[in-house]
Structures are given as structure tokens and as C-alpha cells.
Design a protein around this motif. Structure first.
Motif, PDB file in Angstrom:
ATOM      1  N   UNK A  10      63.672 -69.431  45.885  1.00 10.94           N
ATOM      2  CA  UNK A  10      63.950 -68.586  47.044  1.00 10.94           C
ATOM      3  C   UNK A  10      64.832 -67.440  46.568  1.00 10.94           C
ATOM      4  N   UNK A  11      64.263 -66.247  46.474  1.00  6.89           N
ATOM      5  CA  UNK A  11      64.974 -65.082  45.963  1.00  6.89           C
ATOM      6  C   UNK A  11      65.735 -64.394  47.087  1.00  6.89           C
ATOM      7  N   UNK A  12      65.088 -64.215  48.227  1.00  8.47           N
ATOM      8  CA  UNK A  12      65.698 -63.498  49.356  1.00  8.47           C
ATOM      9  C   UNK A  12      65.095 -64.028  50.649  1.00  8.47           C
ATOM     10  N   UNK A  13      65.911 -64.083  51.697  1.00  7.88           N
ATOM     11  CA  UNK A  13      65.440 -64.496  53.020  1.00  7.88           C
ATOM     12  C   UNK A  13      66.170 -63.701  54.082  1.00  7.88           C
ATOM     13  N   UNK A  14      65.433 -63.227  55.063  1.00  3.88           N
ATOM     14  CA  UNK A  14      66.004 -62.523  56.211  1.00  3.88           C
ATOM     15  C   UNK A  14      65.363 -63.089  57.471  1.00  3.88           C
ATOM     16  N   UNK A  15      66.202 -63.494  58.408  1.00  4.19           N
ATOM     17  CA  UNK A  15      65.734 -64.043  59.664  1.00  4.19           C
ATOM     18  C   UNK A  15      65.784 -62.936  60.718  1.00  4.19           C
ATOM     19  N   UNK A  16      64.649 -62.589  61.282  1.00  2.00           N
ATOM     20  CA  UNK A  16      64.553 -61.576  62.319  1.00  2.00           C
ATOM     21  C   UNK A  16      64.428 -62.286  63.674  1.00  2.00           C
ATOM     22  N   UNK A  17      64.445 -61.534  64.767  1.00  2.00           N
ATOM     23  CA  UNK A  17      64.324 -62.134  66.096  1.00  2.00           C
ATOM     24  C   UNK A  17      63.009 -62.882  66.280  1.00  2.00           C
ATOM     25  N   UNK A  18      61.932 -62.315  65.752  1.00  2.00           N
ATOM     26  CA  UNK A  18      60.625 -62.915  66.005  1.00  2.00           C
ATOM     27  C   UNK A  18      59.823 -63.244  64.741  1.00  2.00           C
ATOM     28  N   UNK A  19      60.431 -63.123  63.586  1.00  2.00           N
ATOM     29  CA  UNK A  19      59.747 -63.474  62.345  1.00  2.00           C
ATOM     30  C   UNK A  19      60.757 -63.642  61.211  1.00  2.00           C
ATOM     31  N   UNK A  20      60.255 -64.067  60.071  1.00  2.00           N
ATOM     32  CA  UNK A  20      61.095 -64.332  58.902  1.00  2.00           C
ATOM     33  C   UNK A  20      60.491 -63.630  57.694  1.00  2.00           C
ATOM     34  N   UNK A  21      61.327 -63.007  56.887  1.00  2.00           N
ATOM     35  CA  UNK A  21      60.907 -62.444  55.602  1.00  2.00           C
ATOM     36  C   UNK A  21      61.415 -63.370  54.501  1.00  2.00           C
ATOM     37  N   UNK A  22      60.523 -63.834  53.655  1.00  2.00           N
ATOM     38  CA  UNK A  22      60.907 -64.647  52.506  1.00  2.00           C
ATOM     39  C   UNK A  22      60.359 -64.003  51.246  1.00  2.00           C
ATOM     40  N   UNK A  23      61.168 -63.936  50.237  1.00  2.00           N
ATOM     41  CA  UNK A  23      60.756 -63.487  48.908  1.00  2.00           C
ATOM     42  C   UNK A  23      60.924 -64.705  48.021  1.00  2.00           C
ATOM     43  N   UNK A  24      59.804 -65.271  47.588  1.00  2.00           N
ATOM     44  CA  UNK A  24      59.846 -66.502  46.800  1.00  2.00           C
ATOM     45  C   UNK A  24      59.095 -66.323  45.491  1.00  2.00           C
ATOM     46  N   UNK A  25      59.481 -67.119  44.527  1.00  2.00           N
ATOM     47  CA  UNK A  25      58.783 -67.194  43.255  1.00  2.00           C
ATOM     48  C   UNK A  25      58.227 -68.590  43.107  1.00  2.00           C
ATOM     49  N   UNK A  26      57.004 -68.686  42.616  1.00  2.00           N
ATOM     50  CA  UNK A  26      56.350 -69.981  42.495  1.00  2.00           C
ATOM     51  C   UNK A  26      55.429 -69.983  41.283  1.00  2.00           C
ATOM     52  N   UNK A  27      55.221 -71.152  40.695  1.00  2.00           N
ATOM     53  CA  UNK A  27      54.248 -71.232  39.614  1.00  2.00           C
ATOM     54  C   UNK A  27      52.858 -70.829  40.124  1.00  2.00           C
ATOM     55  N   UNK A  28      52.021 -70.245  39.272  1.00  2.00           N
ATOM     56  CA  UNK A  28      50.704 -69.780  39.714  1.00  2.00           C
ATOM     57  C   UNK A  28      49.789 -70.901  40.225  1.00  2.00           C
ATOM     58  N   UNK A  29      50.108 -72.134  39.904  1.00  2.00           N
ATOM     59  CA  UNK A  29      49.263 -73.244  40.383  1.00  2.00           C
ATOM     60  C   UNK A  29      49.338 -73.416  41.899  1.00  2.00           C
ATOM     61  N   UNK A  30      50.399 -72.869  42.535  1.00  2.00           N
ATOM     62  CA  UNK A  30      50.567 -72.987  43.980  1.00  2.00           C
ATOM     63  C   UNK A  30      49.960 -71.776  44.682  1.00  2.00           C
ATOM     64  N   UNK A  31      48.914 -71.997  45.436  1.00  2.00           N
ATOM     65  CA  UNK A  31      48.289 -70.917  46.198  1.00  2.00           C
ATOM     66  C   UNK A  31      49.248 -70.428  47.282  1.00  2.00           C
ATOM     67  N   UNK A  32      49.217 -69.133  47.600  1.00  2.00           N
ATOM     68  CA  UNK A  32      50.084 -68.623  48.667  1.00  2.00           C
ATOM     69  C   UNK A  32      49.922 -69.394  49.984  1.00  2.00           C
ATOM     70  N   UNK A  33      48.703 -69.768  50.328  1.00  2.00           N
ATOM     71  CA  UNK A  33      48.491 -70.526  51.571  1.00  2.00           C
ATOM     72  C   UNK A  33      49.189 -71.877  51.532  1.00  2.00           C
ATOM     73  N   UNK A  34      49.254 -72.496  50.372  1.00  2.00           N
ATOM     74  CA  UNK A  34      49.962 -73.762  50.224  1.00  2.00           C
ATOM     75  C   UNK A  34      51.463 -73.562  50.420  1.00  2.00           C
ATOM     76  N   UNK A  35      52.007 -72.496  49.858  1.00  2.00           N
ATOM     77  CA  UNK A  35      53.429 -72.196  50.035  1.00  2.00           C
ATOM     78  C   UNK A  35      53.764 -72.008  51.521  1.00  2.00           C
ATOM     79  N   UNK A  36      52.932 -71.249  52.219  1.00  3.21           N
ATOM     80  CA  UNK A  36      53.154 -71.016  53.643  1.00  3.21           C
ATOM     81  C   UNK A  36      53.075 -72.336  54.404  1.00  3.21           C
ATOM     82  N   UNK A  37      52.093 -73.146  54.076  1.00  4.58           N
ATOM     83  CA  UNK A  37      51.940 -74.448  54.724  1.00  4.58           C
ATOM     84  C   UNK A  37      53.193 -75.295  54.528  1.00  4.58           C
ATOM     85  N   UNK A  38      53.682 -75.361  53.309  1.00  2.00           N
ATOM     86  CA  UNK A  38      54.899 -76.130  53.027  1.00  2.00           C
ATOM     87  C   UNK A  38      56.086 -75.579  53.811  1.00  2.00           C
TER      88      UNK A  38
END
Length: 83
Positions: A10-38
Motif C-alpha cells: 500500500x503506497x498511498x491511500x486517500x478516503x473521499x466522501x464517496x470513493x477511495x483512491x488506492x495506490x498499490x504495488x503487487x506481484x504480476x501474478x495478481x490480476x487487478x480484478x483479484x486485487x479489487x476483489x480482495x
């Protein structure tokens, strides 16, 4: 807590009123959809177990890859969302 368990940086996180911004780093074996699901699924279960009100994430999300963009540029974009 979730990122540590799933080997996500988890590099950066900002919580907004109606959404969240996350800047994450992950090994390439993890698909972006899997990260979101988790991150959405586990965080909702954690929150709902700890609080009386319920959180339910929408199914929508946006994923962008850093590719040729620098880490600093992404962090700057996230910080600008508050302005």
C-alpha cells in the motif's frame, strides 16, 4: 492489514466522501480484478463485523497501471484529489 496478508504494497491511500483512491504495488501474478476483489470484499467483511452500520461496495472500480508513469506522478494525482 489486508495488504500485508496478501503481499500487496500500500503506497498511498486517500478516503473521499464517496470513493477511495488506492495506490498499490503487487506481484504480476495478481490480476487487478483479484486485487479489487480482495480489497473491497475483505474490507467490507472487516468493517461489517466491527460496526453496527453496514458497508456495501458498488461493483464498479477503475484500475490504471503505472507503466511509464512515475510513482511520484501517481502520488501527486492522488493528493490533488483533495484540492
Amino acid at each position: 492489514e489486508i495488504c500485508d496478508d496478501k503481499d500487496i504494497e500500500l503506497v498511498e491511500a486517500k478516503i473521499m466522501d464517496d470513493h477511495v483512491h488506492l495506490f498499490v504495488g503487487s506481484p504480476p501474478k495478481n490480476a487487478p480484478s483479484l486485487l479489487v476483489n480482495w480489497l473491497k470484499g475483505i474490507s467490507a467483511r472487516y468493517y461489517n463485523d466491527r460496526h453496527d452500520d453496514r458497508i456495501k461496495w458498488t461493483r464498479s472500480y477503475y484500475v490504471g497501471t503505472a507503466g511509464s508513469v512515475s510513482k511520484d506522478a501517481i502520488e501527486q494525482y492522488i493528493w490533488e484529489q483533495y484540492e
